[in-house]
Each structure stands twice: as C-alpha cells, then as structure tokens.
Design a protein around this motif. Structure first.
Motif, short mmCIF file in Angstrom:
data_model
loop_
_atom_site.label_atom_id
_atom_site.label_comp_id
_atom_site.label_asym_id
_atom_site.label_seq_id
_atom_site.Cartn_x
_atom_site.Cartn_y
_atom_site.Cartn_z
N ARG A 124 -6.14 34.13 19.97
CA ARG A 124 -7.57 33.89 20.12
C ARG A 124 -7.90 32.88 21.22
NH1 ARG A 124 -5.58 31.04 16.04
NH2 ARG A 124 -6.30 28.94 15.55
N ASN A 125 -7.16 31.77 21.29
CA ASN A 125 -7.47 30.75 22.29
C ASN A 125 -7.24 31.26 23.71
OD1 ASN A 125 -8.18 28.83 20.34
ND2 ASN A 125 -6.08 28.10 20.13
N TYR B 26 -1.23 36.78 37.69
CA TYR B 26 -2.49 36.08 37.41
C TYR B 26 -2.33 34.99 36.35
CZ TYR B 26 -4.53 39.94 40.02
OH TYR B 26 -4.83 40.83 41.02
N GLY B 27 -1.10 34.71 35.94
CA GLY B 27 -0.87 33.63 34.99
C GLY B 27 -1.44 33.88 33.61
N ILE B 28 -1.40 35.13 33.16
CA ILE B 28 -1.96 35.46 31.84
C ILE B 28 -0.85 35.85 30.86
CG2 ILE B 28 -4.27 36.10 32.64
CD1 ILE B 28 -3.41 39.01 32.66
N TYR B 29 0.38 35.45 31.16
CA TYR B 29 1.48 35.68 30.22
C TYR B 29 1.25 34.83 28.96
CZ TYR B 29 2.94 31.49 32.78
OH TYR B 29 2.97 30.26 33.39
N PRO B 30 1.87 35.21 27.84
CA PRO B 30 1.67 34.47 26.59
C PRO B 30 2.01 32.99 26.75
CG PRO B 30 2.80 36.52 26.17
CD PRO B 30 2.76 36.37 27.65
N ILE C 132 -8.31 40.76 30.37
CA ILE C 132 -8.12 40.56 28.93
C ILE C 132 -7.25 41.67 28.31
CG2 ILE C 132 -10.13 41.85 28.07
CD1 ILE C 132 -10.64 39.46 26.19
N VAL C 133 -7.25 42.84 28.94
CA VAL C 133 -6.43 43.96 28.44
C VAL C 133 -4.95 43.60 28.44
CG1 VAL C 133 -5.76 46.35 28.86
CG2 VAL C 133 -8.14 45.64 29.22
N PHE C 134 -4.55 42.75 29.39
CA PHE C 134 -3.14 42.46 29.57
C PHE C 134 -2.70 41.16 28.88
CE2 PHE C 134 -4.65 44.88 33.25
CZ PHE C 134 -3.78 45.97 33.20
N ILE D 66 -11.60 35.10 28.86
CA ILE D 66 -12.99 35.55 28.96
C ILE D 66 -13.83 34.54 29.74
CG2 ILE D 66 -15.10 35.97 27.62
CD1 ILE D 66 -13.27 37.14 25.43
N ASN D 67 -13.58 33.26 29.50
CA ASN D 67 -14.40 32.20 30.10
C ASN D 67 -14.05 31.88 31.55
OD1 ASN D 67 -15.89 31.87 27.76
ND2 ASN D 67 -14.57 30.25 26.96
#
Length: 217
Positions: free
Chosen positions: A37-38, A166-170, A52-54, A44-45
């Motif tokens: 969630r965080n 894009y630095g969106i790994y867990p 967000i899909v990834f 999103i922000n």
C-alpha cells in the motif's frame, strides 16, 4: 508410477482442494496488495500513473495463479476466454516461480548482511515458497502452450525493466541498497530461470509423458 500419477491428479483436481487454493491464494493476494500500500500510494503521488501496474509484483503473481485455479473450477467455453486463460496460466507459472524464489532470496540476502531474521520473514518465505511450488505442480493441468509461455516470459522481463529503470522495484532492506546492481542482475537472471523451469515442466507434461495436452498455443 501410473497409479501414483493418477492419485496425484485426483488429489490436485479435487474441487475441495481447488476451492481451498482459490480462497487461500485470493486472501493472500489481497494481503499482498495491502502490504504494497505505501509503495502504491507513493507511486500514485510522485510517478506517472501507468507505472503502478509494475509495482506490486508478488501479489499480481498470486492473482494470476488464483485466476488460473478459477479457470480449473469453471473452464471457459468461448474461444476468446480460452485464449485469455492460456496467457494467465503461463503468467501464473512464470511469475509465481520467479517472485516466490526472489522474495526468499532477498530476505536471506538481507539476513546475511545483518538483518535479524524474524517470524514475519519465516511467514513470508514459507508463503512465497508455496507460490513457486504450487504453480509448478499445476502445470500438467493448465492449458497454455509455448506461445503463451513466451508471452509470460517477455512480460516478466518488461516488468523487470520497468522496476529497475524507474526505481519501482519492491522495497528492500537498506542493507541491500549498496548492492542494487547485483539485485537487478539477479532479478533479470531469475526471470530467465523461471521461464526455463516453466518450459521444462511444460515439456514433462506433454502427450505421452503426462496428462493429455491438445490444441495448445
């Protein structure tokens, strides 16, 4: 050997077992998205919404497997949904194996660098190991073929590319941050390994060596 395989089939395709897997994986999927969630809120922000899909890797893998079990409970009849089923099943196998192993590896890597190994970690490792094992167990009963498996492998590689571009790994332990290049390389390599494991399981279950498979794509 034939009788053993027959009993395995009867057990794994028992509707009570399938419903138990559907419900437990569904609950795990919801919890997985809650766990993210965080990071989802942060994405999103502060990032383009399409990214967000990834973001939620493991729960999306669990979602694919839950839907795949749903297709075993209620097989689709239309050609369109049969095609969708094949792709989702292949995604379930590749991503469940990949992220199941990945999560365990990241927890153990953090522990090796000094993180305490707490009960939550044992829970996460056992649940992620289950993800990988159950996906491989059900390959003989899924309907996907090589084309769908390749699509699943390419999608997972795309997910890796998005994560580390894009630095969106867990979120990782801060102890792993200095080793992010190693983590990235391991992640891409594990996708290839997971694809190969899915491919080998598929080959092992082909006609004459396991359950009957026809008209697969």
């Amino acid at each position: 050997m034939r009788s053993f395989l027959w009993y395995c089939k009867q057990l794994l395709l028992n509707r009570l077992i399938l419903w138990a897997l559907f419900i437990s994986n569904g609950i795990g999927t919801v919890y997985g998205y809650y766990w993210y969630r965080n990071q989802l809120i942060e994405t999103i922000n502060h990032k383009p919404i399409w990214q967000i899909v990834f973001v939620p890797d493991s729960p999306t893998a669990s979602l694919f497997f839950t839907i795949a079990i749903g297709f075993l409970l209620f097989p689709p009849t239309s050609k369109l949904w049969r095609g969708v089923r094949k792709v989702i099943e292949a995604l379930a196998v590749v991503t469940s194996v990949k992220y199941g192993i990945w999560a365990i590896a990241m927890i153990l890597a953090g522990t090796a660098l000094g993180d305490p190994l707490e009960w939550q970690h044992w829970m996460l490792m056992s649940s992620h190991l289950t993800m990988a094992v159950e996906a491989l167990l059900y390959v003989p009963f899924f309907t996907f073929g090589l084309t769908s498996l390749v699509i699943a492998g390419l999608w997972t590689l795309l997910n890796d590319t998005m994560d580390y571009s894009y630095g969106i790994y867990p979120y990782l332990s801060y102890r792993l941050d200095p080793h992010i290049t190693v983590v990235r390389n391991f992640t891409f390599s594990l996708t290839i390994v997971s694809f190969v494991m899915g491919l080998l399981a598929y080959i092992a279950a082909r006609p004459g060596r396991g359950m009957s498979r026809t008209n697969r794509k």
